[in-house]
Structures are given as structure tokens and as C-alpha cells.
Design a protein around this motif. Structure first.
Motif, PDB file in Angstrom:
ATOM      1  N   LYS A 156     -12.274  -8.961  -8.236  1.00 17.50           N
ATOM      2  CA  LYS A 156     -11.407  -8.551  -9.103  1.00 17.50           C
ATOM      3  C   LYS A 156     -11.167  -7.040  -9.001  1.00 17.50           C
ATOM      4  O   LYS A 156      -9.913  -6.755  -9.289  1.00 17.50           O
ATOM      5  CB  LYS A 156     -11.745  -8.998 -10.814  1.00 17.50           C
ATOM      6  CG  LYS A 156     -11.825 -10.301 -10.926  1.00 17.50           C
ATOM      7  CD  LYS A 156     -10.411 -11.056 -10.950  1.00 17.50           C
ATOM      8  CE  LYS A 156     -10.336 -12.427 -11.194  1.00 17.50           C
ATOM      9  NZ  LYS A 156      -8.980 -12.961 -11.115  1.00 17.50           N
ATOM     10  N   CYS A 158     -11.394  -4.366 -11.249  1.00 14.82           N
ATOM     11  CA  CYS A 158     -10.620  -3.935 -12.202  1.00 14.82           C
ATOM     12  C   CYS A 158     -10.981  -2.063 -12.064  1.00 14.82           C
ATOM     13  O   CYS A 158     -12.021  -1.612 -11.336  1.00 14.82           O
ATOM     14  CB  CYS A 158     -11.192  -3.983 -13.479  1.00 14.82           C
ATOM     15  SG  CYS A 158     -11.194  -5.735 -13.783  1.00 14.82           S
ATOM     16  N   SER A 159      -9.928  -1.566 -12.358  1.00  9.82           N
ATOM     17  CA  SER A 159      -9.996   0.104 -12.270  1.00  9.82           C
ATOM     18  C   SER A 159     -10.960   0.924 -12.826  1.00  9.82           C
ATOM     19  O   SER A 159     -10.974   2.001 -12.210  1.00  9.82           O
ATOM     20  CB  SER A 159      -8.288   0.606 -12.281  1.00  9.82           C
ATOM     21  OG  SER A 159      -8.150   0.499 -13.802  1.00  9.82           O
ATOM     22  N   LYS A 270      -2.587  -3.396 -17.468  1.00  6.30           N
ATOM     23  CA  LYS A 270      -1.905  -3.258 -16.378  1.00  6.30           C
ATOM     24  C   LYS A 270      -2.664  -2.017 -15.500  1.00  6.30           C
ATOM     25  O   LYS A 270      -3.043  -2.412 -14.239  1.00  6.30           O
ATOM     26  CB  LYS A 270      -0.263  -3.149 -16.354  1.00  6.30           C
ATOM     27  CG  LYS A 270       0.326  -2.951 -14.952  1.00  6.30           C
ATOM     28  CD  LYS A 270       1.795  -2.790 -15.195  1.00  6.30           C
ATOM     29  CE  LYS A 270       2.392  -3.133 -13.819  1.00  6.30           C
ATOM     30  NZ  LYS A 270       3.966  -2.969 -14.002  1.00  6.30           N
ATOM     31  N   ARG A 271      -2.632  -0.899 -16.013  1.00  2.48           N
ATOM     32  CA  ARG A 271      -3.709   0.340 -15.315  1.00  2.48           C
ATOM     33  C   ARG A 271      -4.815  -0.085 -15.193  1.00  2.48           C
ATOM     34  O   ARG A 271      -5.478   0.377 -14.303  1.00  2.48           O
ATOM     35  CB  ARG A 271      -3.593   1.630 -16.408  1.00  2.48           C
ATOM     36  CG  ARG A 271      -2.231   2.002 -16.510  1.00  2.48           C
ATOM     37  CD  ARG A 271      -1.938   3.407 -17.059  1.00  2.48           C
ATOM     38  NE  ARG A 271      -2.799   3.747 -18.327  1.00  2.48           N
ATOM     39  CZ  ARG A 271      -2.290   3.377 -19.552  1.00  2.48           C
ATOM     40  NH1 ARG A 271      -1.187   2.880 -19.456  1.00  2.48           N
ATOM     41  NH2 ARG A 271      -3.008   3.522 -20.550  1.00  2.48           N
ATOM     42  N   ASN A 273      -5.846  -2.941 -14.242  1.00  3.89           N
ATOM     43  CA  ASN A 273      -5.854  -4.050 -13.109  1.00  3.89           C
ATOM     44  C   ASN A 273      -6.395  -5.260 -13.613  1.00  3.89           C
ATOM     45  O   ASN A 273      -7.088  -6.100 -12.803  1.00  3.89           O
ATOM     46  CB  ASN A 273      -6.580  -3.604 -11.789  1.00  3.89           C
ATOM     47  CG  ASN A 273      -6.053  -4.566 -10.726  1.00  3.89           C
ATOM     48  OD1 ASN A 273      -4.942  -4.925 -10.713  1.00  3.89           O
ATOM     49  ND2 ASN A 273      -7.095  -4.750  -9.678  1.00  3.89           N
ATOM     50  N   HIS A 275      -5.737  -9.020 -14.970  1.00  4.67           N
ATOM     51  CA  HIS A 275      -4.528 -10.175 -14.336  1.00  4.67           C
ATOM     52  C   HIS A 275      -4.279 -10.938 -15.639  1.00  4.67           C
ATOM     53  O   HIS A 275      -4.077 -12.221 -15.275  1.00  4.67           O
ATOM     54  CB  HIS A 275      -5.200 -10.747 -13.210  1.00  4.67           C
ATOM     55  CG  HIS A 275      -5.424  -9.905 -12.244  1.00  4.67           C
ATOM     56  ND1 HIS A 275      -4.750  -9.207 -11.439  1.00  4.67           N
ATOM     57  CD2 HIS A 275      -6.689  -9.323 -12.018  1.00  4.67           C
ATOM     58  CE1 HIS A 275      -5.326  -8.526 -10.628  1.00  4.67           C
ATOM     59  NE2 HIS A 275      -6.558  -8.767 -10.764  1.00  4.67           N
ATOM     60  N   LYS A 340     -11.258   3.350  -9.290  1.00  6.53           N
ATOM     61  CA  LYS A 340      -9.914   3.971  -9.331  1.00  6.53           C
ATOM     62  C   LYS A 340      -9.276   4.669 -10.385  1.00  6.53           C
ATOM     63  O   LYS A 340      -8.508   5.657 -10.279  1.00  6.53           O
ATOM     64  CB  LYS A 340      -9.152   2.614  -8.963  1.00  6.53           C
ATOM     65  CG  LYS A 340      -7.524   2.970  -8.864  1.00  6.53           C
ATOM     66  CD  LYS A 340      -6.719   1.711  -8.766  1.00  6.53           C
ATOM     67  CE  LYS A 340      -5.310   2.153  -8.213  1.00  6.53           C
ATOM     68  NZ  LYS A 340      -4.297   0.663  -8.186  1.00  6.53           N
TER      69      LYS A 340
END
Length: 436
Positions: A156, A158-159, A270-271, A273, A275, A340
Motif C-alpha cells: 500500500k 501509505c505516506s 488523500k495526503r 495515500n 485508498h 513520503k
């Protein structure tokens, strides 16, 4: 020779520690508590947050204080992400990652023979590894609830999360081996099992054929002797209305699900990540409540994610207030090198994170008590697991929908499922009266 384990982090780590423990016992080692003198200390580490790293380092140093001549093996996620950092901690003899824990006893035996002559750093690259490491368990140390790891890895990214880098790509345990192990659990007297994974909803994605999480649940439900089935933390996308309808038909499936949320604001999600949207999440919860009686839904929430404004936090707070989940685990966003989110602007200061965390913790306590109060006067089936620390003749256990219950009994009721009437609601548990 004595061996002691310290386990940090998730249910997957608990399972892997149990498997490693069995390997040491088969080699003739005696298992002792981590706070005792031991010849070998194995620290199964976590790296989800900076606090996880810190606790891992504390455990390593504590081991050497207990026995300065001990062999110290550090395994797991923190070791996988930062092997060089771990290897520089004084006293560490062996560093293993997340996909070769089964080899730890062999490396410990070699280190003992060689009398600490050289440190071994044996961390493999896991990002492209799609092979499930078999860590089967034959003789469990605990006899009440068993954790069974059926999946590893996550795709996935995720950030905010390092786990895909620590655990690698998605891989699944062979379904036939899963069912064989469930049968062994039943033969050993277990009444409840928890199917666990790093991203358990991905079970079967790497397998050819029809296997997926729903199918393995349906097959486990058929195993005689097992009375309760739970699954670990799972994304809300798994719970389509059709899937929920099928799960509702499984009589052994516990009416408790941990749906990871992280934020009640779409902009923040959304930031991150993630879904899904908050609307998707609410729909999943609504359908669970529609089709499964007395269902309990718990979650995780991160506060203070980069660029989380007061308005975004308020959306999360209002969403959770409206949804009335039965339990929330609140985490303050933890900056991690390599994720991220580390490069995102708009970092939230620690004071503000603490304020937001405190608000949600206060809300959680209120909602948890409110959920328990719904069952006052009702008779529930409770699997009692242990004696309450510091209390005489008081045992604790969990209902099918994961309410912790304290109840008095002159008899030893551990490992028994008993009809219990809920008579009072506390902040984080209920008081129960066992039916005679």
C-alpha cells in the motif's frame, strides 16, 4: 541454557516470537521471563513509530544489564530498517530482519560456540521477496487465545508508514498449511484464534486460484473444536456489503472488527495515500451494524499529520463523535526517515499534537463506556483468560464483541467460556456476574 524474549509491536510479532520460542525449546533451552537472568535475550522489535525504536533500544540495553555476558539477538522491523544503527548499540551480537527470524537459534548457537568473537548482521533485502517464511508452531506456551500469522508484507505504501520497507511485498501462507495449523490449535485445546497479518486483507492476492481472506475464514469456521475466530486490523475496503453478508453467516466469527481509519477527513486521507473516503468508511460500519448483531467496531487514528489544519482536525473529531465507535487507539504522527510524509510541508508542533490527542482520548473514553452501557443487564459469553493483577478471585476475559469483563469466581475459570451478565460499566472494562 536459558533464553528470554521481549516482543514489541503487533500481533504478527507475537506469533513470530511464539514460533522462535518453540525453536529454542526444541534445541534444549529453558524459557524464562525477560526480567530474569538469561544466557540469551531475543528482542523482537517494532518500528511503526519513533517510540517503537526507542523501546527497542531500551530493551537491548536492559538485557546487557541483566547479564553482561549474554548473547543478544535483535530481530524484526527496527532491525530490518536500521541494521547499522542497531549493530552499533553496545552488546548486540546478532541482527536479523523480518524474513529470517526462523534462523535465529542457529546463529545464537554459533555465537555461543565462538564466544562473541564476531557480530553477525544478517539482514536481507525484503522489498522484492514474495516468499512467505514458514514459522509453524506445534506446542503453544499460552493456552487461551492463539495468534496465527497467515500473511506478511504490504503493497500500500501509505505516506506515513515504513512497514512496506520493513516487511516487503505481500505474501500469503499456504491455505492448506493454515488449516492444518488451525486443526492443531483445536487439538491443543484452544477455543479462540486470531488470524493475523501485516495487511491481512491482501491474503491470497499472491496465490493462484480462488483463495482470499473470506474463503479462508469460511474454511476455518468448519474446523471442529474452535469456537471463536477473530481477524486482525483490516482496511475498510474489505467490508463490501456482499462480504459482510457472508461473514454474518459464520457462527464462529466474533462480532468485533478493527477497521483502520487514521483520519476522519478526506483531505488528510488523500495526503496519507489511503485508498478510501470517510463516506466509504461510514458505509462499511453501517453495513456491519446492519447485518451483525451487537457488533463492535474499533479503529486507529493519527493526529498531527503534516498540514492537518484545525478545520481538518474538527472534521475528524466530528466524524468520530457521530460514528460512535466502541474503541479508538490514538497515535500522534511520528516523523520517520524514509517515508513520503517526511518531505511534506506544514509540520505540526508537539504541543498541538498533544492537545488534539488529548481531545480524542477523552472522546474515546466516553464512547467506550457508552458502548459497554448498551449491554448492562444482558447475558454475554465471556472467554476468561487470566487472573486480574492485584485482585483476589477476580478473572478477566472478553466477550465475543471484545468487551473486557472482570468477574469474581472461587474456581479457576481460565480458558473457559461462561455465560456472564454485565452488571456495571467502567471506563475501559465491564463488571460481570457469572451465571451459576
Amino acid at each position: 541454557m536459558k533464553v528470554a524474549f521481549a516482543t514489541l509491536g503487533c500481533r504478527v510479532n507475537l506469533y513470530e516470537t511464539e514460533a522462535m520460542t518453540e525453536k529454542f525449546i526444541k534445541e534444549g533451552y529453558e524459557l524464562v521471563d525477560f526480567g530474569e537472568y538469561s544466557d540469551v535475550y531475543v528482542i523482537n522489535t517494532c518500528t511503526v513509530t519513533n517510540m517503537g525504536d526507542k523501546k527497542s533500544r531500551q530493551m537491548i540495553r536492559r538485557a546487557k544489564k541483566l547479564n553482561e555476558n549474554s548473547i543478544v539477538a535483535v530481530v524484526g522491523c527496527y532491525a530490518q530498517i536500521a541494521p547499522l544503527e542497531v549493530s552499533k548499540i553496545e552488546g548486540v551480537d546478532i541482527v536479523l530482519g523480518t524474513r529470517n527470524k526462523g534462523e535465529v537459534v542457529n546463529f545464537v548457537n554459533k555465537a555461543i560456540k565462538e564466544k562473541h568473537k564476531s557480530q553477525r548482521v544478517l539482514v536481507k533485502d525484503v522489498l522484492k521477496n514474495k516468499v512467505f517464511e514458514e514459522l509453524n508452531i506445534e506446542e503453544y506456551q499460552n493456552k487461551t487465545r492463539a495468534f496465527l500469522k497467515i500473511q506478511d508484507g504490504c503493497n500500500k505504501f501509505c505516506s506515513y508508514c515504513l512497514i512496506p520497507f520493513a516487511r516487503g511485498a505481500v505474501c500469503s501462507k499456504n491455505p492448506k498449511k493454515v488449516l492444518e495449523e488451525v486443526k492443531k490449535l483445536s487439538e491443543h485445546g484452544f477455543k479462540e484464534i486470531v488470524l493475523s497479518g501485516i495487511h491481512i486483507a491482501s491474503f491470497g492476492n499472491d496465490l493462484k486460484g480462488e483463495w482470499n481472506l473470506l474463503k479462508i475464514l469460511e474454511e476455518v469456521n468448519k474446523v471442529e473444536g474452535i469456537e471463536r475466530i477473530r481477524i486482525g486490523s483490516i482496511d475498510p475496503e474489505f467490508f463490501t456489503e456482499e462480504t459482510i453478508k457472508k461473514i454474518a453467516l459464520l457462527p464462529k466469527m466474533c462480532s468485533h472488527f478493527h477497521l483502520s481509519l487514521q483520519s476522519g477527513c478526506n483531505e488528510t486521507l488523500k495526503r496519507m495515500n489511503r485508498h478510501y473516503t470517510v463516506e466509504d468508511y461510514k458505509n462499511s460500519v453501517s453495513n456491519l451494524r446492519k447485518y451483525i448483531k451487537n457488533v463492535s467496531v474499533t479503529t486507529d487514528v493519527i493526529v498531527g499529520f503534516p498540514m492537518e489544519s484545525e478545520e481538518e482536525f474538527k472534521k475528524t473529531y466530528d466524524f468520530l463523535t457521530d460514528l460512535e465507535l466502541s474503541k479508538m487507539h490514538i497515535f500522534k504522527y511520528s516523523e520517520r526517515k524514509g517515508i513520503k510524509a517526511a518531505s511534506m510541508e506544514g509540520k505540526i508542533n508537539g504541543i498541538l499534537k498533544e492537545e488534539r490527542s488529548s481531545k480524542l482520548i477523552k472522546l474515546d473514553k466516553m464512547l467506550e463506556k457508552k458502548f459497554i452501557e448498551k449491554f448492562l443487564g444482558k447475558e454475554m459469553k465471556v472467554l476468561f483468560e487470566a487472573v486480574v493483577h492485584g485482585e483476589e478471585d477476580v478473572y478477566e476475559g472478553y466477550t465475543e464483541n471484545y468487551i473486557k469483563v472482570f468477574a469474581k469466581s472461587k474456581e479457576d475459570i481460565r480458558d473457559k467460556i461462561l455465560n456472564t451478565t454485565i452488571i456495571a460499566a467502567k471506563d475501559e472494562h465491564a463488571l460481570g456476574e457469572i451465571k451459576k
